[in-house]
Design a protein around this motif. Structure first.
Motif, PDB file in Angstrom:
ATOM      1  N   LEU A  91       0.766  -1.189   0.074  1.00 34.20           N
ATOM      2  CA  LEU A  91       0.106  -0.024   0.078  1.00 34.20           C
ATOM      3  C   LEU A  91       0.908   1.415   0.004  1.00 34.20           C
ATOM      4  N   ARG A  92       1.697   1.087   0.816  1.00 32.81           N
ATOM      5  CA  ARG A  92       2.875   2.462   0.811  1.00 32.81           C
ATOM      6  C   ARG A  92       3.352   2.707  -0.549  1.00 32.81           C
ATOM      7  N   ARG A  93       3.862   1.517  -1.010  1.00 33.73           N
ATOM      8  CA  ARG A  93       4.368   1.580  -2.385  1.00 33.73           C
ATOM      9  C   ARG A  93       3.543   2.097  -3.393  1.00 33.73           C
ATOM     10  N   VAL A  94       2.336   1.568  -3.617  1.00 30.48           N
ATOM     11  CA  VAL A  94       1.469   2.066  -4.721  1.00 30.48           C
ATOM     12  C   VAL A  94       1.112   3.767  -4.230  1.00 30.48           C
ATOM     13  N   GLY A  95       1.064   3.835  -3.003  1.00 33.41           N
ATOM     14  CA  GLY A  95       0.403   5.246  -2.729  1.00 33.41           C
ATOM     15  C   GLY A  95       1.771   6.273  -2.936  1.00 33.41           C
ATOM     16  N   ALA A  96       2.947   5.941  -3.013  1.00 28.72           N
ATOM     17  CA  ALA A  96       4.034   6.693  -3.318  1.00 28.72           C
ATOM     18  C   ALA A  96       3.886   6.735  -4.768  1.00 28.72           C
ATOM     19  N   ASN A  97       3.517   5.972  -5.377  1.00 25.34           N
ATOM     20  CA  ASN A  97       3.624   5.845  -7.112  1.00 25.34           C
ATOM     21  C   ASN A  97       2.375   6.475  -7.840  1.00 25.34           C
ATOM     22  N   TYR A  98       1.328   6.583  -7.192  1.00 24.95           N
ATOM     23  CA  TYR A  98      -0.129   6.597  -7.875  1.00 24.95           C
ATOM     24  C   TYR A  98      -0.706   7.848  -7.184  1.00 24.95           C
TER      25      TYR A  98
ATOM     26  N   ASP B 295     -18.180   4.178 -18.504  1.00 25.03           N
ATOM     27  CA  ASP B 295     -19.112   4.824 -17.711  1.00 25.03           C
ATOM     28  C   ASP B 295     -19.367   4.339 -16.288  1.00 25.03           C
ATOM     29  N   ALA B 296     -18.817   3.145 -16.010  1.00 25.65           N
ATOM     30  CA  ALA B 296     -18.955   2.333 -14.676  1.00 25.65           C
ATOM     31  C   ALA B 296     -17.988   2.712 -13.909  1.00 25.65           C
ATOM     32  N   ALA B 297     -16.736   3.358 -14.616  1.00 25.95           N
ATOM     33  CA  ALA B 297     -15.287   3.715 -13.675  1.00 25.95           C
ATOM     34  C   ALA B 297     -15.788   4.628 -12.870  1.00 25.95           C
ATOM     35  N   ARG B 298     -15.267   4.620 -11.724  1.00 29.56           N
ATOM     36  CA  ARG B 298     -15.216   5.473 -10.545  1.00 29.56           C
ATOM     37  C   ARG B 298     -13.867   5.949 -10.211  1.00 29.56           C
ATOM     38  N   TYR B 299     -13.474   7.214  -9.908  1.00 24.99           N
ATOM     39  CA  TYR B 299     -12.254   7.562  -9.682  1.00 24.99           C
ATOM     40  C   TYR B 299     -12.162   8.042  -8.188  1.00 24.99           C
ATOM     41  N   HIS B 300     -10.910   7.940  -7.505  1.00 19.14           N
ATOM     42  CA  HIS B 300     -10.707   8.481  -6.155  1.00 19.14           C
ATOM     43  C   HIS B 300      -9.495   8.808  -6.140  1.00 19.14           C
ATOM     44  N   ARG B 301      -9.301   9.850  -5.544  1.00 16.74           N
ATOM     45  CA  ARG B 301      -7.710  10.303  -4.952  1.00 16.74           C
ATOM     46  C   ARG B 301      -7.661   9.506  -3.727  1.00 16.74           C
ATOM     47  N   PHE B 302      -6.382   9.224  -3.540  1.00 19.00           N
ATOM     48  CA  PHE B 302      -6.293   8.351  -2.284  1.00 19.00           C
ATOM     49  C   PHE B 302      -4.968   8.794  -1.867  1.00 19.00           C
ATOM     50  N   ASP B 303      -4.759   8.341  -0.291  1.00 19.79           N
ATOM     51  CA  ASP B 303      -3.639   8.598   0.407  1.00 19.79           C
ATOM     52  C   ASP B 303      -3.297   7.486   1.226  1.00 19.79           C
ATOM     53  N   VAL B 304      -2.017   7.244   1.439  1.00 13.77           N
ATOM     54  CA  VAL B 304      -1.495   6.066   2.197  1.00 13.77           C
ATOM     55  C   VAL B 304      -0.666   6.768   3.285  1.00 13.77           C
TER      56      VAL B 304
ATOM     57  N   VAL C  66      -3.040   3.511   7.050  1.00 20.32           N
ATOM     58  CA  VAL C  66      -4.470   3.850   6.904  1.00 20.32           C
ATOM     59  C   VAL C  66      -4.497   4.488   5.374  1.00 20.32           C
ATOM     60  N   VAL C  67      -5.489   4.038   4.685  1.00 21.86           N
ATOM     61  CA  VAL C  67      -5.946   4.480   3.181  1.00 21.86           C
ATOM     62  C   VAL C  67      -7.081   5.285   3.260  1.00 21.86           C
ATOM     63  N   THR C  68      -6.920   6.346   2.691  1.00 25.47           N
ATOM     64  CA  THR C  68      -8.062   7.233   2.702  1.00 25.47           C
ATOM     65  C   THR C  68      -8.203   7.812   1.281  1.00 25.47           C
ATOM     66  N   THR C  69      -9.622   7.918   0.802  1.00 26.46           N
ATOM     67  CA  THR C  69     -10.015   8.066  -0.697  1.00 26.46           C
ATOM     68  C   THR C  69     -10.986   9.141  -0.339  1.00 26.46           C
ATOM     69  N   THR C  70     -11.027   9.983  -1.751  1.00 32.74           N
ATOM     70  CA  THR C  70     -11.919  10.896  -2.005  1.00 32.74           C
ATOM     71  C   THR C  70     -12.592  10.837  -3.295  1.00 32.74           C
ATOM     72  N   ARG C  71     -13.699  10.823  -3.304  1.00 35.46           N
ATOM     73  CA  ARG C  71     -14.300  10.883  -4.799  1.00 35.46           C
ATOM     74  C   ARG C  71     -14.134  11.820  -5.768  1.00 35.46           C
TER      75      ARG C  71
END
Length: 264
Positions: free
Chosen positions: A114-121, A132-141, A149-154
């Motif tokens: 999680l920390r690795r993907v959080g640092a890269n994406y 159209d079914a795809a949903r996007y979120h800003r995320f932080d680890v 802790v992972v938090t997401t915002t639509r």
């Protein structure tokens, strides 16, 4: 010297010159410049257009937008060994964060991933394609009190696309001259694209190029495997064939001259 002996000697000289053609053909004929096997096409986009925003996300979003299913299956398509320690459990945590806005874990392997993907994406996408079914979120680890802790915002696709456009934008005037020339050729190319003479053009395809106020993204139009001999090779082989013929004929005349001398 008899006529046949003279002919044999002359043809022998001609044969030697023709068979030695690799030594001089390259001096008068250049090999064609090597071209990329990939032909690229250009698409002009408007950053505020919904359809073009989809194009931007698909074309240049690979390094900023992580698809949850992509992470889950990452090790399955990694021929040189696992890319992540616990991609399945990390994907589960991301899905949980998407559902509730936050997720917490303490596992060592999943924390590392999680920390690795959080640092890269920067963004998450819930579907493998940009439907159209795809949903996007800003995320932080973040690491808090011994837990990850992972938090997401639509966010909407427009937000993601606008970020990608301006993060990856490259001004046409700032490109090296050889890349500007290639960009011009790609923009002017037909649906099959243009095959550049420089291998570095693939770097431009990872960005949005701004030329005279117009935004362009690039993609692969065609892939061509060059095969067959070059013109230089064909000429060399033809001269070698003529040289062989001249040599055989020279031997024939020489044998005939030898026989005439013996009989005479």
């Amino acid at each position: 010297m008899s006529t046949n002996a003279y002919r044999g000697a002359l043809l022998g000289i001609v044969a030697a010159l023709l068979l030695a053609n690799p030594a001089y053909v390259g001096l008068v004929m250049d090999e064609p410049r090597e071209r990329s096997p990939t032909g690229y096409t250009a698409t002009a986009i408007t950053p505020t257009n919904a359809s073009d925003q989809r194009t931007v996300v698909n074309r240049v979003g690979e390094e900023e937008v992580l698809t949850v299913a992509q992470l889950e299956d990452a090790n399955e398509y990694s021929p040189y060994g696992p890319r992540y320690r616990a991609p399945e459990r990390a994907a589960e945590s991301l899905r949980a964060a998407v559902e509730s806005g936050t997720a917490r874990t303490t596992g060592e392997g999943v924390t590392f991933t999680l920390r690795r993907v959080g640092a890269n994406y920067r963004y998450l996408r819930t579907h493998a394609d940009d439907s159209d079914a795809a949903r996007y979120h800003r995320f932080d680890v973040v690491r808090t009190n011994g837990s990850t802790v992972v938090t997401t915002t639509r966010v909407n696709r427009s937000t993601v696309a606008q970020y990608l456009v301006y993060k990856d934008a490259r001004l046409y005037t700032a490109l090296p001259e050889y890349q500007r020339e290639t960009v011009d050729e790609v923009i002017a190319a037909d649906e099959y694209g243009y095959r550049p003479y420089n291998d570095e053009f693939h770097e431009v395809t990872e960005s949005v190029v701004v030329k005279n106020g117009t935004y362009y993204v690039f993609t692969t139009g065609v892939h061509v495997d060059d095969f067959g001999p070059s013109t230089k090779t064909v000429v060399s082989l033809l001269l070698a064939a003529l040289g062989t013929l001249a040599l055989v004929t020279s031997i024939g005349f020489t044998l005939r001259a030898t026989r005439e001398r013996r009989d005479g």
